[in-house]
Design an enzyme around this catalytic site. Structure first.
Site, PDB file in Angstrom:
ATOM      1  N   ILE A  44     -13.685  -3.168  -5.187  1.00 21.21           N
ATOM      2  CA  ILE A  44     -13.304  -3.470  -6.573  1.00 21.21           C
ATOM      3  C   ILE A  44     -14.394  -2.969  -7.508  1.00 21.21           C
ATOM      4  O   ILE A  44     -14.116  -2.375  -8.559  1.00 21.21           O
ATOM      5  CB  ILE A  44     -13.143  -4.995  -6.785  1.00 21.21           C
ATOM      6  CG1 ILE A  44     -12.005  -5.544  -5.929  1.00 21.21           C
ATOM      7  CG2 ILE A  44     -12.908  -5.323  -8.253  1.00 21.21           C
ATOM      8  CD1 ILE A  44     -11.983  -7.055  -5.813  1.00 21.21           C
ATOM      9  N   GLY A  45     -15.650  -3.214  -7.116  1.00 22.84           N
ATOM     10  CA  GLY A  45     -16.781  -2.945  -8.008  1.00 22.84           C
ATOM     11  C   GLY A  45     -16.815  -1.516  -8.534  1.00 22.84           C
ATOM     12  O   GLY A  45     -17.085  -1.306  -9.724  1.00 22.84           O
ATOM     13  N   ASP A 181      -2.485 -11.764 -10.824  1.00 20.19           N
ATOM     14  CA  ASP A 181      -1.204 -12.450 -10.618  1.00 20.19           C
ATOM     15  C   ASP A 181      -0.254 -12.144 -11.776  1.00 20.19           C
ATOM     16  O   ASP A 181       0.946 -11.942 -11.577  1.00 20.19           O
ATOM     17  CB  ASP A 181      -1.428 -13.965 -10.492  1.00 20.19           C
ATOM     18  CG  ASP A 181      -2.382 -14.288  -9.353  1.00 20.19           C
ATOM     19  OD1 ASP A 181      -2.237 -13.674  -8.278  1.00 20.19           O
ATOM     20  OD2 ASP A 181      -3.291 -15.120  -9.537  1.00 20.19           O
ATOM     21  N   HIS A 208      -5.227 -19.426  -7.633  1.00 16.56           N
ATOM     22  CA  HIS A 208      -5.098 -18.053  -7.125  1.00 16.56           C
ATOM     23  C   HIS A 208      -5.097 -18.045  -5.598  1.00 16.56           C
ATOM     24  O   HIS A 208      -6.045 -17.582  -4.968  1.00 16.56           O
ATOM     25  CB  HIS A 208      -6.209 -17.161  -7.693  1.00 16.56           C
ATOM     26  CG  HIS A 208      -6.137 -15.762  -7.149  1.00 16.56           C
ATOM     27  ND1 HIS A 208      -5.128 -14.879  -7.498  1.00 16.56           N
ATOM     28  CD2 HIS A 208      -6.905 -15.102  -6.246  1.00 16.56           C
ATOM     29  CE1 HIS A 208      -5.283 -13.741  -6.840  1.00 16.56           C
ATOM     30  NE2 HIS A 208      -6.368 -13.849  -6.067  1.00 16.56           N
TER      31      HIS A 208
HETATM   32  N1  LIG Z   1      -9.420 -12.709  -7.979  1.00 17.95           N
HETATM   33  C1  LIG Z   1      -8.620 -11.798  -7.481  1.00 17.95           C
HETATM   34  O1  LIG Z   1      -7.476 -11.646  -7.940  1.00 17.95           O
HETATM   35  C2  LIG Z   1      -9.083 -10.889  -6.371  1.00 17.95           C
HETATM   36  C3  LIG Z   1      -8.373  -9.715  -6.090  1.00 17.95           C
HETATM   37  C4  LIG Z   1      -8.833  -8.887  -5.079  1.00 17.95           C
HETATM   38  C5  LIG Z   1      -9.978  -9.221  -4.363  1.00 17.95           C
HETATM   39  N2  LIG Z   1     -10.633 -10.357  -4.662  1.00 17.95           N
HETATM   40  C6  LIG Z   1     -11.877 -10.735  -3.962  1.00 17.95           C
HETATM   41  O2  LIG Z   1     -12.944  -9.932  -4.442  1.00 17.95           O
HETATM   42  C7  LIG Z   1     -13.981  -9.869  -3.443  1.00 17.95           C
HETATM   43  C8  LIG Z   1     -14.468  -8.449  -3.254  1.00 17.95           C
HETATM   44  O3  LIG Z   1     -13.446  -7.629  -2.736  1.00 17.95           O
HETATM   45  P1  LIG Z   1     -13.712  -6.082  -2.415  1.00 17.95           P
HETATM   46  O4  LIG Z   1     -12.451  -5.531  -1.912  1.00 17.95           O
HETATM   47  O5  LIG Z   1     -14.397  -5.425  -3.571  1.00 17.95           O
HETATM   48  O6  LIG Z   1     -14.769  -6.209  -1.210  1.00 17.95           O
HETATM   49  P2  LIG Z   1     -15.838  -5.125  -0.715  1.00 17.95           P
HETATM   50  O7  LIG Z   1     -16.344  -5.596   0.600  1.00 17.95           O
HETATM   51  O8  LIG Z   1     -15.264  -3.768  -0.801  1.00 17.95           O
HETATM   52  O9  LIG Z   1     -16.987  -5.227  -1.800  1.00 17.95           O
HETATM   53  C9  LIG Z   1     -17.747  -6.374  -1.970  1.00 17.95           C
HETATM   54  C10 LIG Z   1     -19.115  -5.977  -2.443  1.00 17.95           C
HETATM   55  O10 LIG Z   1     -19.862  -7.171  -2.603  1.00 17.95           O
HETATM   56  C11 LIG Z   1     -21.193  -6.858  -2.234  1.00 17.95           C
HETATM   57  N3  LIG Z   1     -21.971  -8.047  -1.973  1.00 17.95           N
HETATM   58  C12 LIG Z   1     -22.037  -8.822  -0.848  1.00 17.95           C
HETATM   59  N4  LIG Z   1     -22.938  -9.805  -1.014  1.00 17.95           N
HETATM   60  C13 LIG Z   1     -23.452  -9.654  -2.253  1.00 17.95           C
HETATM   61  C14 LIG Z   1     -24.436 -10.347  -2.993  1.00 17.95           C
HETATM   62  N5  LIG Z   1     -25.081 -11.411  -2.495  1.00 17.95           N
HETATM   63  N6  LIG Z   1     -24.718  -9.896  -4.225  1.00 17.95           N
HETATM   64  C15 LIG Z   1     -24.085  -8.845  -4.738  1.00 17.95           C
HETATM   65  N7  LIG Z   1     -23.146  -8.132  -4.089  1.00 17.95           N
HETATM   66  C16 LIG Z   1     -22.842  -8.542  -2.862  1.00 17.95           C
HETATM   67  C17 LIG Z   1     -21.048  -5.954  -1.021  1.00 17.95           C
HETATM   68  O11 LIG Z   1     -22.232  -5.234  -0.775  1.00 17.95           O
HETATM   69  C18 LIG Z   1     -19.889  -5.089  -1.452  1.00 17.95           C
HETATM   70  O12 LIG Z   1     -20.309  -3.903  -2.102  1.00 17.95           O
HETATM   71  C19 LIG Z   1     -13.362 -10.500  -2.189  1.00 17.95           C
HETATM   72  O13 LIG Z   1     -13.801 -11.825  -2.069  1.00 17.95           O
HETATM   73  C20 LIG Z   1     -11.873 -10.480  -2.473  1.00 17.95           C
HETATM   74  O14 LIG Z   1     -11.162 -11.450  -1.769  1.00 17.95           O
HETATM   75  C21 LIG Z   1     -10.218 -11.202  -5.651  1.00 17.95           C
HETATM   76  O1  LIG Z   2      -5.213 -11.263  -1.449  1.00 22.80           O
HETATM   77  C1  LIG Z   2      -6.435 -11.185  -1.423  1.00 22.80           C
HETATM   78  O2  LIG Z   2      -7.119 -11.580  -0.480  1.00 22.80           O
HETATM   79  C2  LIG Z   2      -7.154 -10.535  -2.569  1.00 22.80           C
HETATM   80  C3  LIG Z   2      -6.720 -11.033  -3.904  1.00 22.80           C
HETATM   81  O3  LIG Z   2      -6.885 -12.414  -4.050  1.00 22.80           O
HETATM   82  C4  LIG Z   2      -5.335 -10.601  -4.293  1.00 22.80           C
HETATM   83  O4  LIG Z   2      -4.589 -11.423  -4.819  1.00 22.80           O
HETATM   84  O5  LIG Z   2      -5.020  -9.420  -4.100  1.00 22.80           O
END
Ligand SMILES: NC(=O)c1ccc[n+]([C@@H]2O[C@H](COP(=O)([O-])OP(=O)(O)OC[C@H]3O[C@@H](n4cnc5c(N)ncnc54)[C@H](O)[C@@H]3O)[C@@H](O)[C@H]2O)c1
Ligand SMILES: O=C(O)C[C@H](O)C(=O)O
Length: 345
Positions: A44-45, A181, A208
């Site tokens: 995501i970042g 959502d 969520h």
């Molecule tokens: N709220 C939402 O709707 C939603 C949607 C999608 C994903 N997410 C959540 O977002 C999170 C990230 O997903 P992603 O696909 O980017 O994962 P990812 O593994 O691709 O990226 C996560 C990043 O977090 C970094 N990280 C780990 N520990 C850390 C710390 N202490 N400080 C800073 N950075 C740190 C990792 O190095 C990595 O680059 C997950 O928990 C996922 O479930 C939430």
């Molecule tokens: O489903 C997940 O684990 C990631 C995120 O919360 C989403 O809704 O896509």
């Protein structure tokens, strides 16, 4: 000076303003705003860093991760937009990344694999969120915090507890990002209602995760006469939208691109609110008294100069939605309690 001369100066100024605006230059003073992204090198970042770099309301973009951020920052920094970009890697640089931030977006932590629930991420992500919230309390206690890391239903209460312990908690400044959502509900509804998605609005309330995600299709606009089976299927698809992506990615993580889009919309709303733009309303999971037994709840909120300005009511719910609301309470309550318990240990 003659009125006609004044009028012609005025119209020359407006012509030149719209010319500047077309070319992407600010025509009104835009405040300096620092946005920090924690987890900026992740799935995501990275796209979120790109989208925030494109946002003209950002003057400083601070990209933090445990590793990999210098590369992401160098890459994004070449884009022709207003903000200065800096990358910070490793805990010793976290303070610099956060200092002076107006908005902190947190997509740090592990994503789901097929077969997992969001709650299965708790053991790893709770600790990550706790340590990042501790640093926020120290370095930028007044920032608006946009929590993306899952399980959001628990990570927001964790951050709240950390801020309380540090004496910096302001419930108006902590947001769980549930925009994805809403993004999904809009897309799925537009498809069934056969209306352009750009015109659609659908509030999504609750939390969520699974059944705690409650789209209110009875309030969707433009309204369409969809039958009960279609509404039920749309509701289920919205609740399972994350799992749909996790399954399709087959072990390579969860939603990243649509989440970056959603995160960028929500952060933009926060920046607009901070800048005094009126009537900025988004759904978000915040400290709330809308459902009295649940201290956190997602609903429409008005965002202003101090964060949450007003929590808007739920409006009238259909019987199906009322049932969904009753069903979600116990799961949401236990996710909140789990977060609070973890943070107070
Ligand atoms: N709220 C939402 O709707 C939603 C949607 C999608 C994903 N997410 C959540 O977002 C999170 C990230 O997903 P992603 O696909 O980017 O994962 P990812 O593994 O691709 O990226 C996560 C990043 O977090 C970094 N990280 C780990 N520990 C850390 C710390 N202490 N400080 C800073 N950075 C740190 C990792 O190095 C990595 O680059 C997950 O928990 C996922 O479930 C939430
Ligand atoms: O489903 C997940 O684990 C990631 C995120 O919360 C989403 O809704 O896509």
């Amino acid at each position: 000076m003659r009125p006609s001369m004044l009028r012609s100066i005025h119209s020359a100024v407006s012509r030149s303003r719209s010319h500047l605006a077309r070319r992407g230059y600010a025509t009104e003073p835009v405040p300096e705003r620092k946005v920090a992204i924690l987890g900026a090198a992740g799935g995501i970042g990275q796209p979120l860093s790109l989208l925030m770099k494109l946002n003209p309301l950002v003057s400083t973009l601070s990209l933090y991760d445990i590793a990999g951020t210098p590369g992401v920052a160098a890459d994004v920094s070449h884009i022709n937009s207003r903000s200065e970009v800096a990358g910070y890697a490793g805990e010793e640089e976290l303070g610099k990344a956060l200092e002076g931030a107006d908005v902190v977006i947190i997509p740090a932590g592990v994503p789901r694999k097929p077969g997992m629930t969001r709650d299965d991420l708790f053991n790893i992500n709770a600790g990550i969120v706790k340590s990042l919230a501790t640093a926020i309390a120290k370095y930028c206690p007044h920032a608006l915090v946009n929590m993306i890391s899952n399980p959001v239903n628990s990570t927001v209460p964790i951050a709240a507890e950390v801020f309380k312990k540090a004496g910096t908690y302001d419930e108006k400044r902590l947001f769980g990002v549930t925009t994805l959502d809403v993004v999904r509900a809009k897309t799925f509804y537009a498809g069934k209602a056969k209306v352009p998605v750009a015109d659609v609005n659908v509030p999504v309330i609750g939390g969520h995760a699974g059944v705690t995600i409650l789209p209110l299709f009875s309030q969707a606009t433009p309204s369409a006469n969809l039958n009960a089976d279609v509404i039920e299927a749309l509701t289920k698809r919205t609740q399972d939208g994350g799992t749909e992506v996790v399954t399709a990615k087959a072990g390579k993580g969860s939603a990243t691109l649509s989440m970056a889009y959603a995160g960028a919309i929500f952060a933009d709303a926060c920046l607009k609110g901070l800048n005094g733009v009126p009537d900025v309303v988004e759904c978000s999971y915040v400290q709330s008294n809308i459902i009295s037994e649940l201290p956190f709840f997602a609903s429409k909120v008005r965002i202003g100069k101090n964060g949450v300005e007003e929590i808007l009511g739920l409006g009238s719910l259909s019987d199906f939605e009322q049932e969904g609301l009753e069903k979600l309470k116990s799961e949401l309550k236990s996710s909140i309690e789990k977060g609070i318990k973890f943070a107070s240990q």
